[in-house]
Design a protein around this motif. Structure first.
Motif, PDB file in Angstrom:
ATOM      1  N   ARG A 142      18.257  -5.092  -3.276  1.00 15.72           N
ATOM      2  CA  ARG A 142      17.060  -5.297  -4.101  1.00 15.72           C
ATOM      3  C   ARG A 142      16.364  -6.611  -3.753  1.00 15.72           C
ATOM      4  N   ASP A 143      17.151  -7.648  -3.495  1.00 19.86           N
ATOM      5  CA  ASP A 143      16.544  -8.927  -3.117  1.00 19.86           C
ATOM      6  C   ASP A 143      15.897  -8.840  -1.741  1.00 19.86           C
ATOM      7  N   LEU A 144      16.538  -8.100  -0.866  1.00 18.35           N
ATOM      8  CA  LEU A 144      15.973  -7.824   0.455  1.00 18.35           C
ATOM      9  C   LEU A 144      14.616  -7.134   0.302  1.00 18.35           C
ATOM     10  N   ALA A 145      14.560  -6.207  -0.649  1.00 18.30           N
ATOM     11  CA  ALA A 145      13.311  -5.490  -0.918  1.00 18.30           C
ATOM     12  C   ALA A 145      12.264  -6.423  -1.525  1.00 18.30           C
TER      13      ALA A 145
ATOM     14  N   PRO B 134      16.468  -2.646 -12.524  1.00 21.22           N
ATOM     15  CA  PRO B 134      16.843  -1.335 -13.052  1.00 21.22           C
ATOM     16  C   PRO B 134      18.297  -1.359 -13.553  1.00 21.22           C
ATOM     17  N   ASP B 135      18.565  -0.533 -14.556  1.00 16.81           N
ATOM     18  CA  ASP B 135      19.891  -0.504 -15.177  1.00 16.81           C
ATOM     19  C   ASP B 135      20.986  -0.036 -14.237  1.00 16.81           C
ATOM     20  N   GLU B 136      20.690   1.040 -13.529  1.00 19.78           N
ATOM     21  CA  GLU B 136      21.744   1.693 -12.753  1.00 19.78           C
ATOM     22  C   GLU B 136      21.646   1.294 -11.289  1.00 19.78           C
ATOM     23  N   GLU B 137      22.811   1.179 -10.676  1.00 16.91           N
ATOM     24  CA  GLU B 137      22.836   0.770  -9.275  1.00 16.91           C
ATOM     25  C   GLU B 137      22.095   1.743  -8.371  1.00 16.91           C
ATOM     26  N   ASP B 138      22.129   3.032  -8.732  1.00 17.98           N
ATOM     27  CA  ASP B 138      21.475   3.989  -7.843  1.00 17.98           C
ATOM     28  C   ASP B 138      20.046   4.320  -8.270  1.00 17.98           C
ATOM     29  N   ASP B 139      19.506   3.566  -9.221  1.00 19.31           N
ATOM     30  CA  ASP B 139      18.066   3.676  -9.486  1.00 19.31           C
ATOM     31  C   ASP B 139      17.305   3.121  -8.284  1.00 19.31           C
ATOM     32  N   ALA B 140      16.129   3.679  -8.031  1.00 21.04           N
ATOM     33  CA  ALA B 140      15.278   3.111  -6.982  1.00 21.04           C
ATOM     34  C   ALA B 140      14.999   1.651  -7.336  1.00 21.04           C
ATOM     35  N   TYR B 141      14.907   0.819  -6.306  1.00 26.27           N
ATOM     36  CA  TYR B 141      14.768  -0.615  -6.568  1.00 26.27           C
ATOM     37  C   TYR B 141      13.502  -0.917  -7.376  1.00 26.27           C
ATOM     38  N   ASP B 142      12.470  -0.061  -7.227  1.00 24.39           N
ATOM     39  CA  ASP B 142      11.206  -0.310  -7.930  1.00 24.39           C
ATOM     40  C   ASP B 142      11.044   0.614  -9.144  1.00 24.39           C
TER      41      ASP B 142
ATOM     42  N   PHE C 239       8.886 -16.851 -21.913  1.00 21.51           N
ATOM     43  CA  PHE C 239       8.355 -16.074 -20.802  1.00 21.51           C
ATOM     44  C   PHE C 239       7.082 -15.308 -21.194  1.00 21.51           C
ATOM     45  N   ALA C 240       6.519 -15.614 -22.362  1.00 20.52           N
ATOM     46  CA  ALA C 240       5.295 -14.929 -22.772  1.00 20.52           C
ATOM     47  C   ALA C 240       4.197 -15.131 -21.732  1.00 20.52           C
ATOM     48  N   ARG C 241       4.178 -16.316 -21.119  1.00 22.50           N
ATOM     49  CA  ARG C 241       3.082 -16.571 -20.170  1.00 22.50           C
ATOM     50  C   ARG C 241       3.215 -15.751 -18.890  1.00 22.50           C
ATOM     51  N   ARG C 242       4.278 -14.956 -18.778  1.00 15.17           N
ATOM     52  CA  ARG C 242       4.364 -14.030 -17.647  1.00 15.17           C
ATOM     53  C   ARG C 242       3.754 -12.657 -17.973  1.00 15.17           C
ATOM     54  N   LEU C 243       3.101 -12.544 -19.124  1.00 16.20           N
ATOM     55  CA  LEU C 243       2.531 -11.253 -19.518  1.00 16.20           C
ATOM     56  C   LEU C 243       1.564 -10.713 -18.463  1.00 16.20           C
ATOM     57  N   GLY C 244       0.631 -11.561 -18.037  1.00 15.36           N
ATOM     58  CA  GLY C 244      -0.335 -11.148 -17.024  1.00 15.36           C
ATOM     59  C   GLY C 244       0.331 -10.810 -15.702  1.00 15.36           C
ATOM     60  N   GLN C 245       1.319 -11.606 -15.341  1.00 14.26           N
ATOM     61  CA  GLN C 245       2.059 -11.367 -14.098  1.00 14.26           C
ATOM     62  C   GLN C 245       2.715  -9.988 -14.122  1.00 14.26           C
ATOM     63  N   ASN C 246       3.269  -9.632 -15.272  1.00 11.01           N
ATOM     64  CA  ASN C 246       3.908  -8.320 -15.394  1.00 11.01           C
ATOM     65  C   ASN C 246       2.890  -7.192 -15.229  1.00 11.01           C
ATOM     66  N   ALA C 247       1.735  -7.344 -15.858  1.00 13.81           N
ATOM     67  CA  ALA C 247       0.702  -6.320 -15.716  1.00 13.81           C
ATOM     68  C   ALA C 247       0.265  -6.222 -14.260  1.00 13.81           C
ATOM     69  N   ALA C 248       0.106  -7.373 -13.610  1.00 12.99           N
ATOM     70  CA  ALA C 248      -0.335  -7.376 -12.207  1.00 12.99           C
ATOM     71  C   ALA C 248       0.695  -6.684 -11.314  1.00 12.99           C
ATOM     72  N   ASN C 249       1.967  -6.902 -11.591  1.00 11.97           N
ATOM     73  CA  ASN C 249       3.005  -6.246 -10.786  1.00 11.97           C
ATOM     74  C   ASN C 249       2.998  -4.734 -10.974  1.00 11.97           C
ATOM     75  N   ALA C 250       2.678  -4.292 -12.187  1.00 11.67           N
ATOM     76  CA  ALA C 250       2.564  -2.851 -12.414  1.00 11.67           C
ATOM     77  C   ALA C 250       1.358  -2.294 -11.651  1.00 11.67           C
ATOM     78  N   ILE C 251       0.289  -3.085 -11.591  1.00 10.34           N
ATOM     79  CA  ILE C 251      -0.894  -2.674 -10.819  1.00 10.34           C
ATOM     80  C   ILE C 251      -0.531  -2.594  -9.334  1.00 10.34           C
ATOM     81  N   ALA C 252       0.219  -3.586  -8.876  1.00 12.65           N
ATOM     82  CA  ALA C 252       0.644  -3.574  -7.463  1.00 12.65           C
ATOM     83  C   ALA C 252       1.455  -2.324  -7.151  1.00 12.65           C
ATOM     84  N   HIS C 253       2.064  -1.733  -8.158  1.00 12.27           N
ATOM     85  CA  HIS C 253       2.855  -0.522  -7.959  1.00 12.27           C
ATOM     86  C   HIS C 253       2.148   0.720  -8.468  1.00 12.27           C
ATOM     87  N   GLY C 254       0.830   0.709  -8.448  1.00 11.25           N
ATOM     88  CA  GLY C 254       0.099   1.955  -8.618  1.00 11.25           C
ATOM     89  C   GLY C 254      -0.776   2.083  -9.848  1.00 11.25           C
TER      90      GLY C 254
END
Lengths: 491, 444
Positions: free
Chosen positions: A128-131, B318-326, B351-366
């Motif tokens: 994951r860190d690699l990713a 992600p919770d599970e080891e075999d979940d996709a990394y994203d 970490f409230a000030r990361r609110l925008g960052q979180n939204a931006a990361n979701a945008i980066a993922h579609g």
């Protein structure tokens, strides 16, 4: 063969995924291919940004960097149009790839313990860190003890055995810890006697005491070696002390001190103790009040490896400010931004970008916080940390400017090999899902059979136990209270 | 060069601070005109060169050709962007100062049935978190009891109390309050075989059957208390206070069983979400899901029952080891595509000030940029029934407005002006003050 036998034995879905990835990488040829990345925005870190630039990779090294490079015959071409290439991200504070607890928390001087002996190459956090673009990480012991365990720098060579993870030739380290964690302020259990030290005064004395012993021990050995070298015979060597050996290496400059700390006073305390015994503090870790004593840190030649914007989770983090990295940089301290957490590591590029906003670092200065600067701090900058000919081809390819929240890693290369490829990861998902289902069905069928034989009520098979959903696992040094389902905040 | 510029910016902001703090002391209604700005109204397409008039705490006019009233304080925002302030719908704002120090934490009451406790009662208006958070462009939050943080001690209760919607500025709670009781918090019980015992600081493992029994006991307890509240509501409807025995806990649940107050249900696992949705459906409660790590597994159910989701930060493993990394990063677009309404929240204070960052990361993922911005402005307001007041730039809405030098979700964007309740509000905070102090430390 190994992978398939593992799969058959596997009960946990986790192993299925890990094994499948190992199988995928077993197919990669052992020799790194010749790769040419063309027409990308290349963030070299040391000599500016090259628009429409190229990077040629040969024998695992960066062979050439420039505006346009002719493709050697047989080279694999990566079209970098619209993409950004940065040096691999280096995380100066990580606890991934460790089997079990990161703390030998029973004693205040645990220099005998060594993280290198418990590396776990199957830890999914490596992948994951690699990713997230991380190629190198400083794997540290926890912060429960004034003098913690020995540490090691690794490359995130996912799919390789543990023996292949260590960064060849990197100077090993040792974790120290100051403040609330080693004095166990936030971890006392009612009714249980507190461990020494329980104050910042005691933390200093624990370190002084250990180095006093180490100095005497070193003198005894030096004397013995000198007399033996001079030809004296039948001398009894001093008794070997595995706890003091690493501290002697610190005194000899062969082992780096990476010290967890928060408050200004404890930072100066360690500098005093280091001066008294003649050793150097290589990095102050977290060092959230480093900005208050930046001149002193700079004068001592120590590095500082901090968080981007964490604060207020405990008293010693109440004066933490997101301007810390920029302020220390301006005062001449060599600064890096680290993760202390597997998830945080996946976006260290973003954390570095925050220092443009908080304190006005330039783009190159910001990117250095997670590339060249940690490389220098770990003594590996001749090999990694920038895009320069001759360095290891540890690179990240992003679809967007990495100093932005919108960049997604497309490929991560280590030693010139592609260890992470987003398109391949996505393409492999359906197959892995199918394989997982097949294996789980097989397991369920196998589990059902003996059950049915003795079952009084057929069909009421034992339900699989389910885990309580875990809170986001708190970073090791941030953990103040144990979380249900984790190992007590790794403390 | 940029360093000097930032020093100048700091000096400018300090001046602004003094100006703003003096204006805050004299609450004379001021009229502001923000001119020549790009207006991202979220109520229509962006206006490239427009004006916003703020008067008496509200947006008085907005558009491409709006007259500046006489006496208005004009802010020339050429090159800047005006957007609704961000709304963080799960925090412990004002309830928790330093997570590790119990005496500074009021976020969780003891016991499991506390529907009568209200966040607004304990929100500390002088918390250092408030100015730090608003300097990141967050103008209002939901302060949520029993929502965790470092301090929860593992026990958050079932009915943990009433969440309060608050502005991130004001001298007293009365000034800060948007809605004292905005949602009832329900921590949905889960079948936990692994628990942590805080008395001994050790992990405990228990059989599935035992864990399930405990889970069922908790669900029964919830059912009972809601049933009692329903009877109580009936009694209230039929007679005066002297006709029945008053009960503060049941009384607090009356708006819940009447469907007037939404229930903010914390659940992450698909099985728990499903149970919670079925429970709320049967009990006819208005459910908002909070957490939702595995919401994608039950997206059709969530859509069919019209349950909105306030998601945990996407910057979570992600919770599970075999979940996709994203897996977590790609969930917002998946839920949105399935027709589920989402909002992002920090679930934290520091970490409230990361609110925008979180939204931006979701945008980066579609996720689309517009949906991403709405998920931290309009959608939290809609989910909490506050969109008549907040969430877009429209005439008549409360003037919680940010003026930035670019995309408000981007990491390097600077907040230039901040309006809360129509007041030009200081962006000074503990962090800036410490920065300035040590920036000016003489060489030793």
């Amino acid at each position: 063969v190994k992978a398939s036998s593992m799969l058959l034995r596997s009960l946990a879905a986790a192993s299925v995924f890990a094994a499948a990835c190992i199988a995928a990488f077993a197919a990669t040829p052992p020799d790194a291919p010749v790769i040419l990345i063309q027409n990308a925005t290349v963030l070299t870190v040391t000599h500016g940004t090259i628009e429409h630039g190229s990077v040629l990779i040969k024998d695992g090294k960066i062979a050439e960097v420039g505006a346009s490079i002719k493709a050697p015959s047989g080279a694999q071409i990566i079209d970098g149009t619209g993409l950004f290439v940065s040096p691999g991200i280096i995380d100066c504070h990580s606890h991934i790839a460790v089997d079990g607890s990161v703390n030998e928390g029973s004693i205040s001087v645990s220099s005998i313990a060594n993280i290198a002996e418990v590396l776990d190459s199957d830890d999914i956090s490596i992948y994951r860190d690699l990713a997230g673009g991380v190629t190198t990480a400083n794997i540290l012991h926890g912060s429960a003890n004034s003098i913690g365990g020995q540490t090691i720098v690794i490359k995130l060579r996912w799919g390789q055995p543990a023996a292949k993870l260590p960064f060849e030739g990197a100077i090993p380290g040792i974790k120290f810890a100051l403040g609330e964690n080693p004095k166990r302020s936030n971890f006392s259990i009612p009714g249980r006697e507190r461990r020494y030290p329980a104050s910042r005064m005691g933390v200093e004395e624990t370190i002084r005491g250990a180095f006093t012993e180490a100095r005497d021990y070193k003198n005894a050995w030096d004397t013995y070696n000198k007399r033996t070298a001079a030809g004296e015979k039948n001398l009894t060597p001093p008794r070997r002390d595995l706890r003091l050996d690493p501290l002697v290496e610190v005194l000899e400059g062969k082992r780096y001190v990476h010290s967890h700390c928060y408050r200004e006073d404890e930072i100066l305390m360690l500098l005093r103790v280091a001066k008294e015994f003649g050793f150097k503090v290589r990095t102050f870790q977290h060092v959230l009040e480093g900005y208050k004593v930046a001149d002193e840190i700079a004068a001592a030649g120590a590095g500082a490896s901090t968080f981007s914007d964490w604060w207020a989770y405990k008293v010693e983090a109440y004066d933490a400010i997101p301007y810390n990295a920029a302020l220390m940089t301006r005062r001449g301290v060599l600064v890096s931004i680290n993760s202390d957490d597997a998830e945080e590591a996946t976006h260290l590029n973003q954390e570095a970008a925050k220092c443009i906003k908080y304190g006005g670092l330039s783009r190159d200065e910001a990117l250095k916080l997670v590339t060249l600067n940690p490389a220098i701090q770990l003594g590996i900058d001749k090999r990694v940390g920038s895009i320069d000919a001759g360095k290891d081809a540890d690179l990240v390819i992003y679809n967007h400017d990495p100093l932005s929240a919108y960049a997604v890693v497309q490929k991560t290369l280590i030693d010139g090999r592609i260890y992470f490829d987003r398109q391949k990861d996505i393409a492999a998902r359906a197959g892995l899902e199918k394989e997982k289902k097949t294996l789980l069905d097989k397991e369920k069928a196998a589990a059902k059979k003996p059950e049915e034989k003795k079952a009084e009520k057929p069909g009421e098979a034992k339900k699989p136990e389910e885990k309580k959903p875990e809170e986001k696992k708190k970073p090791e040094d941030m953990a103040t209270m144990p979380q249900a389902g984790t190992d007590g905040g790794a403390q | 060069v940029s360093f000097n510029r930032s020093v100048r910016a700091v000096l400018f902001l300090s001046l602004l601070y003094f100006a703003a703090s003096s204006s805050a002391q004299t609450p004379t209604p001021t009229t502001y005109a923000i001119t020549h700005a790009k207006l991202v109204t979220l109520a229509g397409p962006p206006i490239e060169d427009g004006t916003v008039i703020i008067k008496d705490g509200k947006i008085a006019a907005i558009g491409a050709s709006v007259e500046v009233p006489a006496g208005a304080q004009v802010i020339d925002a050429k090159g800047l962007q005006v957007s609704p302030g961000l709304f963080d719908p799960v925090t412990q704002m004002g309830l928790s100062e330093i997570g590790a120090v119990g005496s500074t934490v009021d976020s969780t009451e003891t016991g499991s049935i506390n529907p009568d406790v209200v966040a607004a009662t304990a929100v500390f208006p002088s918390s250092e978190h408030i100015p730090v958070t608003r300097a990141s462009g967050i103008t209002e939050v939901l302060s949520v009891p029993g929502s965790g943080g470092f301090d929860s001690g593992g026990n958050r209760g079932l009915l943990a109390g009433q969440a309060s919607a608050i502005h991130l500025a004001g001298w007293t709670m009365d000034e800060m309050q948007i809605k004292r009781s905005a949602a009832m918090v329900l921590n949905w019980p889960t079948i936990a075989t692994r628990t942590f015992d805080f008395a001994t600081f050790s992990r405990r493992q228990r059989p599935y059957a035992e864990a399930k029994q405990e889970y069922e006991r908790q669900v029964n307890q919830l059912t009972d208390v809601l049933e009692s509240a329903r009877h109580y509501a009936q009694a209230m409807g039929h007679g005066g206070p002297s006709d029945f025995e008053r009960d503060v806990k049941l009384e607090a649940l009356v708006p819940v069983v009447r469907g007037q107050l939404p229930v903010l249900v914390f659940a992450d696992r698909a099985r728990d979400i499903r149970s919670a949705v079925e429970f709320c459906d049967k009990q006819k409660l208005r459910m908002i899901l909070a957490g939702g790590i595995e919401a994608y597994k039950v997206k059709d159910l969530l859509r069919s029952k019209d349950v909105p989701v306030i998601l945990r930060p996407v910057l979570t493993d992600p919770d599970e080891e075999d979940d996709a990394y994203d897996r977590i990063l790609s969930q917002p677009v998946e839920l949105t595509a399935a027709g589920v309404k989402i909002a992002f929240a920090s679930f934290d204070n520091s970490f409230a000030r990361r609110l925008g960052q979180n939204a931006a990361n979701a945008i980066a993922h579609g996720l689309s940029p517009e949906e991403g911005l709405k998920a931290v402005t309009l959608y939290p307001a809609q989910i909490l029934g506050l969109s008549d007041q907040l969430g877009t730039l429209q005439v008549g809405k409360v003037a919680n407005i940010i003026v930035t030098d670019g995309d408000p979700l981007e990491l390097t964007t600077d907040l230039k002006y901040l309006f809360i309740r129509g007041q030009l509000t200081s962006t000074d905070n503990r962090h800036k003050r410490l920065y300035e102090k040590y920036l000016n430390r003489p060489k030793p």
